[in-house]
Write a protein that holds these residues in place. Sequence first.
Motif, PDB file in Angstrom:
ATOM      1  N   TYR A 212       2.131   6.942   1.835  1.00 42.50           N
ATOM      2  CA  TYR A 212       2.432   8.257   1.267  1.00 42.50           C
ATOM      3  C   TYR A 212       1.116   8.967   1.016  1.00 42.50           C
ATOM      4  O   TYR A 212       0.050   8.333   1.001  1.00 42.50           O
ATOM      5  CB  TYR A 212       3.243   8.154  -0.024  1.00 42.50           C
ATOM      6  N   GLY A 213       1.179  10.280   0.824  1.00 42.48           N
ATOM      7  CA  GLY A 213      -0.053  11.042   0.652  1.00 42.48           C
ATOM      8  C   GLY A 213      -0.965  10.846   1.856  1.00 42.48           C
ATOM      9  O   GLY A 213      -0.548  10.986   3.007  1.00 42.48           O
ATOM     10  N   LYS A 214      -2.212  10.482   1.601  1.00 39.36           N
ATOM     11  CA  LYS A 214      -3.166  10.210   2.676  1.00 39.36           C
ATOM     12  C   LYS A 214      -3.296   8.714   2.957  1.00 39.36           C
ATOM     13  O   LYS A 214      -4.237   8.285   3.626  1.00 39.36           O
ATOM     14  CB  LYS A 214      -4.531  10.803   2.316  1.00 39.36           C
ATOM     15  N   LEU A 215      -2.349   7.939   2.455  1.00 42.40           N
ATOM     16  CA  LEU A 215      -2.379   6.487   2.605  1.00 42.40           C
ATOM     17  C   LEU A 215      -1.351   6.059   3.645  1.00 42.40           C
ATOM     18  O   LEU A 215      -0.205   6.496   3.592  1.00 42.40           O
ATOM     19  CB  LEU A 215      -2.096   5.820   1.253  1.00 42.40           C
ATOM     20  N   GLU A 216      -1.769   5.209   4.575  1.00 47.41           N
ATOM     21  CA  GLU A 216      -0.858   4.786   5.636  1.00 47.41           C
ATOM     22  C   GLU A 216      -1.071   3.313   5.983  1.00 47.41           C
ATOM     23  O   GLU A 216      -1.212   2.935   7.138  1.00 47.41           O
ATOM     24  CB  GLU A 216      -1.017   5.663   6.871  1.00 47.41           C
ATOM     25  N   GLU A 217      -1.056   2.477   4.950  1.00 49.91           N
ATOM     26  CA  GLU A 217      -1.340   1.058   5.163  1.00 49.91           C
ATOM     27  C   GLU A 217      -0.237   0.340   5.930  1.00 49.91           C
ATOM     28  O   GLU A 217      -0.494  -0.669   6.601  1.00 49.91           O
ATOM     29  CB  GLU A 217      -1.594   0.376   3.817  1.00 49.91           C
ATOM     30  N   GLY A 218       0.992   0.833   5.836  1.00 51.27           N
ATOM     31  CA  GLY A 218       2.070   0.226   6.592  1.00 51.27           C
ATOM     32  C   GLY A 218       1.852   0.299   8.091  1.00 51.27           C
ATOM     33  O   GLY A 218       2.477  -0.444   8.859  1.00 51.27           O
ATOM     34  N   LYS A 219       0.952   1.178   8.516  1.00 46.16           N
ATOM     35  CA  LYS A 219       0.633   1.323   9.940  1.00 46.16           C
ATOM     36  C   LYS A 219      -0.211   0.155  10.444  1.00 46.16           C
ATOM     37  O   LYS A 219      -0.187  -0.153  11.643  1.00 46.16           O
ATOM     38  CB  LYS A 219      -0.121   2.643  10.135  1.00 46.16           C
ATOM     39  N   TYR A 220      -0.931  -0.511   9.515  1.00 48.57           N
ATOM     40  CA  TYR A 220      -1.897  -1.519   9.926  1.00 48.57           C
ATOM     41  C   TYR A 220      -1.540  -2.945   9.500  1.00 48.57           C
ATOM     42  O   TYR A 220      -1.894  -3.899  10.190  1.00 48.57           O
ATOM     43  CB  TYR A 220      -3.279  -1.186   9.341  1.00 48.57           C
ATOM     44  N   TYR A 221      -0.902  -3.096   8.349  1.00 46.12           N
ATOM     45  CA  TYR A 221      -0.816  -4.411   7.730  1.00 46.12           C
ATOM     46  C   TYR A 221       0.610  -4.935   7.629  1.00 46.12           C
ATOM     47  O   TYR A 221       1.564  -4.172   7.482  1.00 46.12           O
ATOM     48  CB  TYR A 221      -1.384  -4.371   6.300  1.00 46.12           C
ATOM     49  N   ALA A 222       0.697  -6.270   7.659  1.00 40.06           N
ATOM     50  CA  ALA A 222       1.906  -6.945   7.216  1.00 40.06           C
ATOM     51  C   ALA A 222       1.840  -7.068   5.700  1.00 40.06           C
ATOM     52  O   ALA A 222       0.760  -7.130   5.114  1.00 40.06           O
ATOM     53  CB  ALA A 222       2.010  -8.327   7.863  1.00 40.06           C
ATOM     54  N   SER A 223       2.986  -7.123   5.064  1.00 42.53           N
ATOM     55  CA  SER A 223       3.037  -7.198   3.602  1.00 42.53           C
ATOM     56  C   SER A 223       2.930  -8.646   3.139  1.00 42.53           C
ATOM     57  O   SER A 223       3.543  -9.549   3.720  1.00 42.53           O
ATOM     58  CB  SER A 223       4.354  -6.598   3.110  1.00 42.53           C
ATOM     59  N   GLY A 224       2.146  -8.864   2.078  1.00 42.52           N
ATOM     60  CA  GLY A 224       2.124 -10.169   1.446  1.00 42.52           C
ATOM     61  C   GLY A 224       3.470 -10.472   0.815  1.00 42.52           C
ATOM     62  O   GLY A 224       4.253  -9.560   0.528  1.00 42.52           O
ATOM     63  N   ARG A 225       3.730 -11.760   0.569  1.00 34.41           N
ATOM     64  CA  ARG A 225       5.062 -12.152   0.098  1.00 34.41           C
ATOM     65  C   ARG A 225       5.034 -12.973  -1.179  1.00 34.41           C
ATOM     66  O   ARG A 225       6.082 -13.448  -1.625  1.00 34.41           O
ATOM     67  CB  ARG A 225       5.779 -12.939   1.201  1.00 34.41           C
ATOM     68  N   PHE A 226       3.868 -13.159  -1.768  1.00 36.68           N
ATOM     69  CA  PHE A 226       3.775 -14.019  -2.938  1.00 36.68           C
ATOM     70  C   PHE A 226       2.869 -13.412  -4.004  1.00 36.68           C
ATOM     71  O   PHE A 226       1.931 -12.677  -3.703  1.00 36.68           O
ATOM     72  CB  PHE A 226       3.235 -15.405  -2.552  1.00 36.68           C
ATOM     73  N   VAL A 227       3.164 -13.760  -5.249  1.00 41.55           N
ATOM     74  CA  VAL A 227       2.299 -13.448  -6.382  1.00 41.55           C
ATOM     75  C   VAL A 227       1.923 -14.782  -7.011  1.00 41.55           C
ATOM     76  O   VAL A 227       2.780 -15.498  -7.517  1.00 41.55           O
ATOM     77  CB  VAL A 227       3.005 -12.552  -7.416  1.00 41.55           C
ATOM     78  N   GLU A 228       0.650 -15.137  -6.932  1.00 38.41           N
ATOM     79  CA  GLU A 228       0.168 -16.406  -7.465  1.00 38.41           C
ATOM     80  C   GLU A 228      -0.992 -16.156  -8.425  1.00 38.41           C
ATOM     81  O   GLU A 228      -1.498 -15.039  -8.537  1.00 38.41           O
ATOM     82  CB  GLU A 228      -0.268 -17.348  -6.339  1.00 38.41           C
TER      83      GLU A 228
END
Length: 291
Positions: A119-135
């Motif tokens: 959103y805005g000027k951010l487009e990280e979904g274009k480059y990255y897979a999403s992490g799946r854990f909080v440790e």
Amino acid sequence: MSEHILRVGAAQFASEIGDVDTNMDRHLDWIRQGREAGLELLVMPELSLTGHYGPERLLDVAMRRNDPRLKRLADAAGDMAVVLGFIEEGAAAQFYNASALVQNGKMRHLHRKVNLPTYGKLEEGKYYASGRFVETYNLDDDWCAGLLICADIWNPALAHLSFLHGATLLMCPVSSGVEAVGIDFDNPAGWALTMRFYSMMYGAPSIMVNRTGIERDLTFWGGSRILDPFGRELAVAGSEEELITAELDFNEVRRARHLLPTVRDSNISLVLRETDRLITKLGVPDFVRED
């Protein structure tokens, strides 16, 4: 390390876009400064090895976890724990916005960014897979570090999970430009408020470290900060490159959590039950779902 005191720092600096070798030299210099200052933990910005727009050269700058450059930084860290940001190439050619904690020649902990802003000027979904854990990672018997990257913090559920996993310290590498979200959204004020909220609400110190300088169409405002478990600012950076430091006292964590036992009173079973119930309802048209 003293029984209850942790000496921490945040290194706020500008990265060269996509120039890992130049950024390596900067990392080694900040690590040297941190060790000379007697720090036990040093946190660097999100994507500190590539710059905010480094992903435009993703295939050239991505690194596997066993990359010798990461090993070099881990060796340089010595006994000091260092958090740095890079693009991780995982299995099956999947790429992640990642922050690693390195110490004594090894990578001790890794977080893959979960909440990828598009959103805005951010487009990280274009480059990255999403992490799946909080440790979390135990620095010692008292200090358990939670590590979340930038927009992860803007999903309160992720911060809540980190504290439920036992975090007594929250580390937040960010890459926040003034113009990133939009002219009506005050990023500097928003981050100051958000970090104060989490520290006060969960009785835990927090370290937020931003980059500085200009990359393309984004002005990075700095403003890195270290807060105590009551939400009080112990150190705040300006807009230029800077190393800020503070001493964190675990006795203050004990006192804060005794006064406001947010973690203790979290009703995990209720949250799980209600979440399961929502999964069956959200996004389903009301004429299809039978209540």
